[in-house]
Motif scaffolding. Structure first.
Motif, PDB file in Angstrom:
ATOM      1  N   ALA A 287      -9.232   5.516  -2.197  1.00  0.00           N
ATOM      2  CA  ALA A 287      -8.804   4.131  -2.421  1.00  0.00           C
ATOM      3  C   ALA A 287      -7.537   3.811  -1.620  1.00  0.00           C
ATOM      4  N   PHE A 288      -6.561   4.719  -1.655  1.00  0.00           N
ATOM      5  CA  PHE A 288      -5.324   4.509  -0.899  1.00  0.00           C
ATOM      6  C   PHE A 288      -5.627   4.436   0.596  1.00  0.00           C
ATOM      7  N   SER A 289      -6.495   5.308   1.076  1.00  0.00           N
ATOM      8  CA  SER A 289      -6.845   5.319   2.501  1.00  0.00           C
ATOM      9  C   SER A 289      -7.546   4.023   2.891  1.00  0.00           C
ATOM     10  N   PHE A 290      -8.459   3.573   2.034  1.00  0.00           N
ATOM     11  CA  PHE A 290      -9.208   2.345   2.305  1.00  0.00           C
ATOM     12  C   PHE A 290      -8.277   1.139   2.350  1.00  0.00           C
ATOM     13  N   LEU A 291      -7.400   1.025   1.358  1.00  0.00           N
ATOM     14  CA  LEU A 291      -6.450  -0.098   1.345  1.00  0.00           C
ATOM     15  C   LEU A 291      -5.507  -0.035   2.546  1.00  0.00           C
ATOM     16  N   SER A 292      -5.085   1.166   2.888  1.00  0.00           N
ATOM     17  CA  SER A 292      -4.203   1.329   4.043  1.00  0.00           C
ATOM     18  C   SER A 292      -4.892   0.878   5.320  1.00  0.00           C
TER      19      SER A 292
ATOM     20  N   HIS B 293       3.314  -5.052   8.923  1.00  0.00           N
ATOM     21  CA  HIS B 293       2.248  -4.171   8.448  1.00  0.00           C
ATOM     22  C   HIS B 293       2.827  -2.963   7.706  1.00  0.00           C
ATOM     23  N   PHE B 294       3.846  -2.346   8.278  1.00  0.00           N
ATOM     24  CA  PHE B 294       4.451  -1.168   7.659  1.00  0.00           C
ATOM     25  C   PHE B 294       5.013  -1.493   6.283  1.00  0.00           C
ATOM     26  N   PHE B 295       5.802  -2.564   6.183  1.00  0.00           N
ATOM     27  CA  PHE B 295       6.410  -2.897   4.893  1.00  0.00           C
ATOM     28  C   PHE B 295       5.372  -3.381   3.877  1.00  0.00           C
ATOM     29  N   THR B 296       4.355  -4.094   4.335  1.00  0.00           N
ATOM     30  CA  THR B 296       3.263  -4.490   3.438  1.00  0.00           C
ATOM     31  C   THR B 296       2.576  -3.257   2.876  1.00  0.00           C
ATOM     32  N   LEU B 297       2.310  -2.307   3.741  1.00  0.00           N
ATOM     33  CA  LEU B 297       1.665  -1.067   3.332  1.00  0.00           C
ATOM     34  C   LEU B 297       2.528  -0.298   2.339  1.00  0.00           C
ATOM     35  N   GLU B 298       3.798  -0.159   2.635  1.00  0.00           N
ATOM     36  CA  GLU B 298       4.712   0.542   1.723  1.00  0.00           C
ATOM     37  C   GLU B 298       4.717  -0.122   0.341  1.00  0.00           C
ATOM     38  N   ILE B 299       4.908  -1.429   0.321  1.00  0.00           N
ATOM     39  CA  ILE B 299       4.986  -2.146  -0.955  1.00  0.00           C
ATOM     40  C   ILE B 299       3.670  -2.047  -1.710  1.00  0.00           C
ATOM     41  N   LEU B 300       2.552  -2.298  -1.033  1.00  0.00           N
ATOM     42  CA  LEU B 300       1.238  -2.257  -1.678  1.00  0.00           C
ATOM     43  C   LEU B 300       0.956  -0.892  -2.299  1.00  0.00           C
ATOM     44  N   LEU B 301       1.188   0.169  -1.536  1.00  0.00           N
ATOM     45  CA  LEU B 301       0.851   1.502  -2.033  1.00  0.00           C
ATOM     46  C   LEU B 301       1.818   1.980  -3.112  1.00  0.00           C
ATOM     47  N   ILE B 302       3.077   1.610  -3.019  1.00  0.00           N
ATOM     48  CA  ILE B 302       4.029   1.986  -4.070  1.00  0.00           C
ATOM     49  C   ILE B 302       3.722   1.239  -5.361  1.00  0.00           C
TER      50      ILE B 302
ATOM     51  N   VAL C 274       9.087   7.518  -6.242  1.00  0.00           N
ATOM     52  CA  VAL C 274       8.906   6.370  -5.347  1.00  0.00           C
ATOM     53  C   VAL C 274       9.415   6.708  -3.950  1.00  0.00           C
ATOM     54  N   ILE C 275      10.585   7.329  -3.885  1.00  0.00           N
ATOM     55  CA  ILE C 275      11.147   7.711  -2.578  1.00  0.00           C
ATOM     56  C   ILE C 275      10.237   8.720  -1.886  1.00  0.00           C
ATOM     57  N   PHE C 276       9.759   9.691  -2.641  1.00  0.00           N
ATOM     58  CA  PHE C 276       8.880  10.715  -2.071  1.00  0.00           C
ATOM     59  C   PHE C 276       7.576  10.100  -1.560  1.00  0.00           C
ATOM     60  N   LEU C 277       6.987   9.171  -2.333  1.00  0.00           N
ATOM     61  CA  LEU C 277       5.768   8.485  -1.901  1.00  0.00           C
ATOM     62  C   LEU C 277       6.048   7.641  -0.656  1.00  0.00           C
ATOM     63  N   ALA C 278       7.175   6.944  -0.640  1.00  0.00           N
ATOM     64  CA  ALA C 278       7.529   6.123   0.527  1.00  0.00           C
ATOM     65  C   ALA C 278       7.672   6.981   1.781  1.00  0.00           C
ATOM     66  N   LEU C 279       8.264   8.151   1.644  1.00  0.00           N
ATOM     67  CA  LEU C 279       8.387   9.060   2.790  1.00  0.00           C
ATOM     68  C   LEU C 279       7.022   9.567   3.259  1.00  0.00           C
ATOM     69  N   GLN C 280       6.149   9.881   2.317  1.00  0.00           N
ATOM     70  CA  GLN C 280       4.799  10.322   2.677  1.00  0.00           C
ATOM     71  C   GLN C 280       4.051   9.216   3.425  1.00  0.00           C
ATOM     72  N   ILE C 281       4.172   7.997   2.923  1.00  0.00           N
ATOM     73  CA  ILE C 281       3.517   6.859   3.582  1.00  0.00           C
ATOM     74  C   ILE C 281       4.063   6.699   4.994  1.00  0.00           C
ATOM     75  N   ALA C 282       5.380   6.807   5.146  1.00  0.00           N
ATOM     76  CA  ALA C 282       6.000   6.660   6.467  1.00  0.00           C
ATOM     77  C   ALA C 282       5.522   7.740   7.434  1.00  0.00           C
ATOM     78  N   VAL C 283       5.447   8.980   6.977  1.00  0.00           N
ATOM     79  CA  VAL C 283       4.987  10.075   7.846  1.00  0.00           C
ATOM     80  C   VAL C 283       3.545   9.847   8.273  1.00  0.00           C
ATOM     81  N   ILE C 284       2.694   9.482   7.330  1.00  0.00           N
ATOM     82  CA  ILE C 284       1.284   9.234   7.666  1.00  0.00           C
ATOM     83  C   ILE C 284       1.169   8.027   8.589  1.00  0.00           C
TER      84      ILE C 284
END
Length: 144
Positions: free
Chosen positions: A48-53, A78-87, A102-112
């Motif tokens: 689901a996260f991959s699909f939304l991303s 796009h980056f900030f929309t993705l960060e906000i949506l997934l968090i 939240v910080i850890f998830l945000a970092l994971q999203i940024a790396v991916i």
């Protein structure tokens, strides 16, 4: 880029995002929770996260060529929309429950995100090289 090519790119990005998440979680679990295994619910959440991303990639779509400045602005949006949506989604399903999560998830999203952008850039660079080679052949055939 026509719409069909863009949809193909979205599908390719879905698989890149999915694989990146699986690899990142596998690595992190090996370091912090070596006995923890993937369950089916986790796989569905990752899908689901991959699909939304991948779907948020439509922010980057334009049937016309964009200037470099406009494209950079779209990438930032796009980056900030993705960060906000997934968090927000992660918080809604209790995937993250504290500020550190939240910080850890945000970092994971940024790396991916960086991985996907780099792979897309490499692919676009390869396509541009092929186009330039074909243009050189056409130019050579016309005797210039």
């Amino acid at each position: 880029m026509n719409f069909f090519e863009f949809v193909q790119k979205i599908i390719r990005n879905f698989f890149i995002i999915f694989a990146s998440i699986i690899m990142m979680i596998t690595l992190l679990r090996q370091m912090f929770y070596p006995d923890m295994a993937f369950d089916l619910k986790s796989i569905y959440i990752i899908i689901a996260f991959s699909f939304l991303s991948a779907l948020t990639g439509f922010i980057l779509y334009s049937p016309n060529d964009l200037s470099e400045k406009k494209m950079r602005i779209r990438i930032i949006i796009h980056f900030f929309t993705l960060e906000i949506l997934l968090i927000v989604l992660g918080s809604a399903i209790n995937l993250v429950t504290d500020p550190l999560g939240v910080i850890f998830l945000a970092l994971q999203i940024a790396v991916i995100y960086i991985i996907v952008r780099l792979l897309s850039w490499q692919n676009d660079k390869k396509d541009a090289k092929k186009i330039n080679e074909k243009l050189k052949l056409i130019k050579k055939d016309f005797g210039e």
